[in-house]
Motif scaffolding. Structure first.
Motif, PDB file in Angstrom:
ATOM      1  N   VAL A  11     -10.526  -3.368   4.073  1.00 26.54           N
ATOM      2  CA  VAL A  11      -9.603  -4.960   4.197  1.00 26.54           C
ATOM      3  C   VAL A  11      -9.021  -4.731   3.102  1.00 26.54           C
ATOM      4  CG1 VAL A  11      -9.260  -7.475   4.483  1.00 26.54           C
ATOM      5  CG2 VAL A  11     -11.042  -6.053   6.465  1.00 26.54           C
ATOM      6  N   GLU A  12     -10.005  -4.973   2.469  1.00 23.99           N
ATOM      7  CA  GLU A  12      -9.484  -4.418   1.102  1.00 23.99           C
ATOM      8  C   GLU A  12      -9.026  -3.243   0.856  1.00 23.99           C
ATOM      9  OE1 GLU A  12     -11.046  -3.737  -3.869  1.00 23.99           O
ATOM     10  OE2 GLU A  12     -12.171  -3.527  -2.717  1.00 23.99           O
ATOM     11  N   ALA A  13      -8.912  -1.976   1.473  1.00 22.29           N
ATOM     12  CA  ALA A  13      -8.306  -0.960   0.934  1.00 22.29           C
ATOM     13  C   ALA A  13      -6.575  -0.784   1.538  1.00 22.29           C
ATOM     14  CB  ALA A  13      -8.825   0.134   1.306  1.00 22.29           C
ATOM     15  N   TYR A  14      -6.472  -1.912   2.771  1.00 27.30           N
ATOM     16  CA  TYR A  14      -5.381  -1.949   3.659  1.00 27.30           C
ATOM     17  C   TYR A  14      -5.284  -3.075   2.447  1.00 27.30           C
ATOM     18  CZ  TYR A  14      -6.296   1.939   7.546  1.00 27.30           C
ATOM     19  OH  TYR A  14      -6.033   2.604   7.957  1.00 27.30           O
ATOM     20  N   ASP A  15      -4.914  -4.188   2.496  1.00 26.16           N
ATOM     21  CA  ASP A  15      -4.750  -4.610   1.931  1.00 26.16           C
ATOM     22  C   ASP A  15      -4.043  -4.246   0.829  1.00 26.16           C
ATOM     23  OD1 ASP A  15      -5.414  -7.281   3.526  1.00 26.16           O
ATOM     24  OD2 ASP A  15      -7.000  -7.826   2.423  1.00 26.16           O
ATOM     25  N   ARG A  16      -4.261  -3.702  -0.221  1.00 24.33           N
ATOM     26  CA  ARG A  16      -3.474  -3.222  -1.342  1.00 24.33           C
ATOM     27  C   ARG A  16      -2.561  -1.987  -0.768  1.00 24.33           C
ATOM     28  NH1 ARG A  16      -6.004  -3.281  -6.809  1.00 24.33           N
ATOM     29  NH2 ARG A  16      -4.641  -1.205  -7.278  1.00 24.33           N
ATOM     30  N   LEU A  17      -3.006  -1.133   0.436  1.00 20.28           N
ATOM     31  CA  LEU A  17      -1.619  -0.148   0.699  1.00 20.28           C
ATOM     32  C   LEU A  17      -0.458  -1.343   1.144  1.00 20.28           C
ATOM     33  CD1 LEU A  17      -4.387   2.074   2.789  1.00 20.28           C
ATOM     34  CD2 LEU A  17      -3.049   2.368   0.728  1.00 20.28           C
ATOM     35  N   VAL A  18      -0.341  -1.962   2.024  1.00 24.50           N
ATOM     36  CA  VAL A  18       0.215  -2.589   1.338  1.00 24.50           C
ATOM     37  C   VAL A  18       1.524  -3.229   0.701  1.00 24.50           C
ATOM     38  CG1 VAL A  18       1.590  -5.011   3.055  1.00 24.50           C
ATOM     39  CG2 VAL A  18      -0.397  -3.877   4.030  1.00 24.50           C
ATOM     40  N   ARG A  19       0.640  -3.602  -0.051  1.00 26.25           N
ATOM     41  CA  ARG A  19       1.350  -4.215  -1.799  1.00 26.25           C
ATOM     42  C   ARG A  19       1.493  -2.822  -2.758  1.00 26.25           C
ATOM     43  NH1 ARG A  19      -2.897  -7.517  -4.803  1.00 26.25           N
ATOM     44  NH2 ARG A  19      -3.407  -5.587  -5.756  1.00 26.25           N
ATOM     45  N   ASP A  20       0.840  -1.611  -2.441  1.00 25.72           N
ATOM     46  CA  ASP A  20       1.162  -0.451  -3.670  1.00 25.72           C
ATOM     47  C   ASP A  20       1.368   0.707  -3.403  1.00 25.72           C
ATOM     48  OD1 ASP A  20      -0.354  -1.920  -5.165  1.00 25.72           O
ATOM     49  OD2 ASP A  20      -2.102  -1.457  -4.626  1.00 25.72           O
ATOM     50  N   LEU A  21       1.777   0.308  -1.831  1.00 24.07           N
ATOM     51  CA  LEU A  21       2.147   2.497  -1.512  1.00 24.07           C
ATOM     52  C   LEU A  21       3.456   1.399  -1.055  1.00 24.07           C
ATOM     53  CD1 LEU A  21       2.109   4.867  -0.795  1.00 24.07           C
ATOM     54  CD2 LEU A  21       1.160   4.440   1.157  1.00 24.07           C
ATOM     55  N   ASP A  22       5.358   2.389  -1.609  1.00 22.25           N
ATOM     56  CA  ASP A  22       6.222   2.430  -1.339  1.00 22.25           C
ATOM     57  C   ASP A  22       6.286   2.829   0.285  1.00 22.25           C
ATOM     58  OD1 ASP A  22       8.728   2.541  -0.760  1.00 22.25           O
ATOM     59  OD2 ASP A  22       9.054   2.516  -3.061  1.00 22.25           O
ATOM     60  N   HIS A  23       6.828   1.538   0.959  1.00 13.81           N
ATOM     61  CA  HIS A  23       6.973   1.412   2.340  1.00 13.81           C
ATOM     62  C   HIS A  23       7.939   3.188   2.267  1.00 13.81           C
ATOM     63  CE1 HIS A  23       5.385  -2.314   4.621  1.00 13.81           C
ATOM     64  NE2 HIS A  23       5.006  -1.782   3.642  1.00 13.81           N
TER      65      HIS A  23
END
Length: 330
Positions: free
Chosen positions: A282-294
């Motif tokens: 969950v932590e990883a996916y929450d960070r992916l939403v924030r830290d990976l440019d769509h």
């Protein structure tokens, strides 16, 4: 809603061979679980390539629906954490190896294996990330826990044009790190620079016979290659640096010495995505939403149908795949 759905089925053929068919199955054909998911997207990872082609003994139950990832919508649930209509993601847990996986229109799995898909992330984006991208995020989190911050110096990413590498380059660059991308495909230099790499180095710089210690060069690394490449990265890591290791595309061996660890205080962090606990996922996916440019996700992604899985599986093993391959189901 029809209970029939398409699937890729891998079956034994003779003593050592296997065959791959696109078939139609029903809910009664699925394995045990307490949640049924209508799968809308999956993806082709390196492990999926091994499973579909039979190049390594990834499949441990026959027949098998490969696909270690999927995203979809809950059809029915006996698990209190999920209800019909919930958007969910699955990575790992032996799915596609010992339990029917994501290359199918439906999947029945244990609810404990699922997480809710984060707001702001589509099913296609979740699979453009997939196990490769989620693993890359786990590696970044591991480096952060070790205190490897952008001010400490450059981070090397090996196998940079692959799935893990592409996402790692993108995440690290957005977080402000100087990223050195190592690749055996020089034609991908502009692609990697577009993802945020500051420097591109040829794979050969890291694939030769390693010294116990080389000149200090990197504050840390994300390695998906293993073998001599990982040994060289360790020998070039600065005092107190850390390397997150998550793959073995170059081999399972590690021809190094204790020198980087006892003379420079280097840390080697093993990163496993298959059995990682739910809180870390969950932590990883929450960070992916924030830290990976769509926009960068889109730039690194190709979309195919189920009928393209076999060709993509062969291509990913041959090193012909750049970035991520999403499988649109149906």
């Amino acid at each position: 809603m029809s209970d029939r759905f398409p699937a890729i089925l891998v079956s034994k053929e003779g003593e050592k061979g296997q065959k791959v068919d696109q078939v139609e199955l029903g809910l009664d054909d699925l394995m045990d679980g307490d949640v049924v998911v209508a799968v809308d997207h999956s993806t082709v990872n390196y492990k999926d390539g091994l499973a579909v082609t039979g190049k390594a003994p990834v499949v441990r139950r026959w027949p098998m629906i490969p696909g270690i990832d999927f995203a979809g919508t809950v059809d029915s649930s006996e698990n209190p954490d999920f209800k019909p209509g919930d958007k969910v993601v699955l990575n790992g847990w032996g799915v596609g190896e010992t339990h029917y996986g994501g290359f199918a229109g439906k999947a029945r799995v244990k609810g404990d294996w699922l997480i809710h898909r984060p707001d702001g992330m589509s099913g296609a984006e979740a699979m453009a990330i997939g196990t490769a991208g989620y693993t890359a995020m786990l590696c970044v989190l591991a480096l952060e826990r070790q205190g490897v911050t952008p001010d400490k110096g450059p981070i090397v990413v090996t196998g940079a044009a692959g799935g893990v590498g592409s996402v790692a380059v993108s995440i690290l660059s957005k977080l402000g790190y100087e990223v050195v991308a190592s690749t055996g495909r020089p034609q991908e230099a502009e692609y990697l620079k577009g993802l945020g790499a500051s420097e591109i180095i040829p794979r050969d710089e890291l694939s030769g016979d390693p010294r116990p210690l080389s000149k200090e060069r990197f504050a840390g690394g994300v390695d998906a290659v293993g073998s001599k490449t990982l040994a060289n990265v360790l020998s070039m890591t600065r005092y107190g640096g850390s390397v997150a290791a998550c793959g073995l595309a170059g081999g399972m061996d590690l021809p190094t010495s204790v020198a980087p660890f006892i003379l420079r205080g280097v840390s080697l962090i093993g990163v496993d995505s298959v059995m990682a606990p739910k809180a870390r996922r969950v932590e990883a996916y929450d960070r992916l939403v924030r830290d990976l440019d769509h926009a960068k996700i889109a730039a690194m992604t190709t979309t195919i149908g189920l009928d393209g899985v076999q060709a993509a599986a062969a291509d990913i093993l041959a090193g012909k795949i750049r970035g991520r391959v999403v499988v649109k189901i149906g």
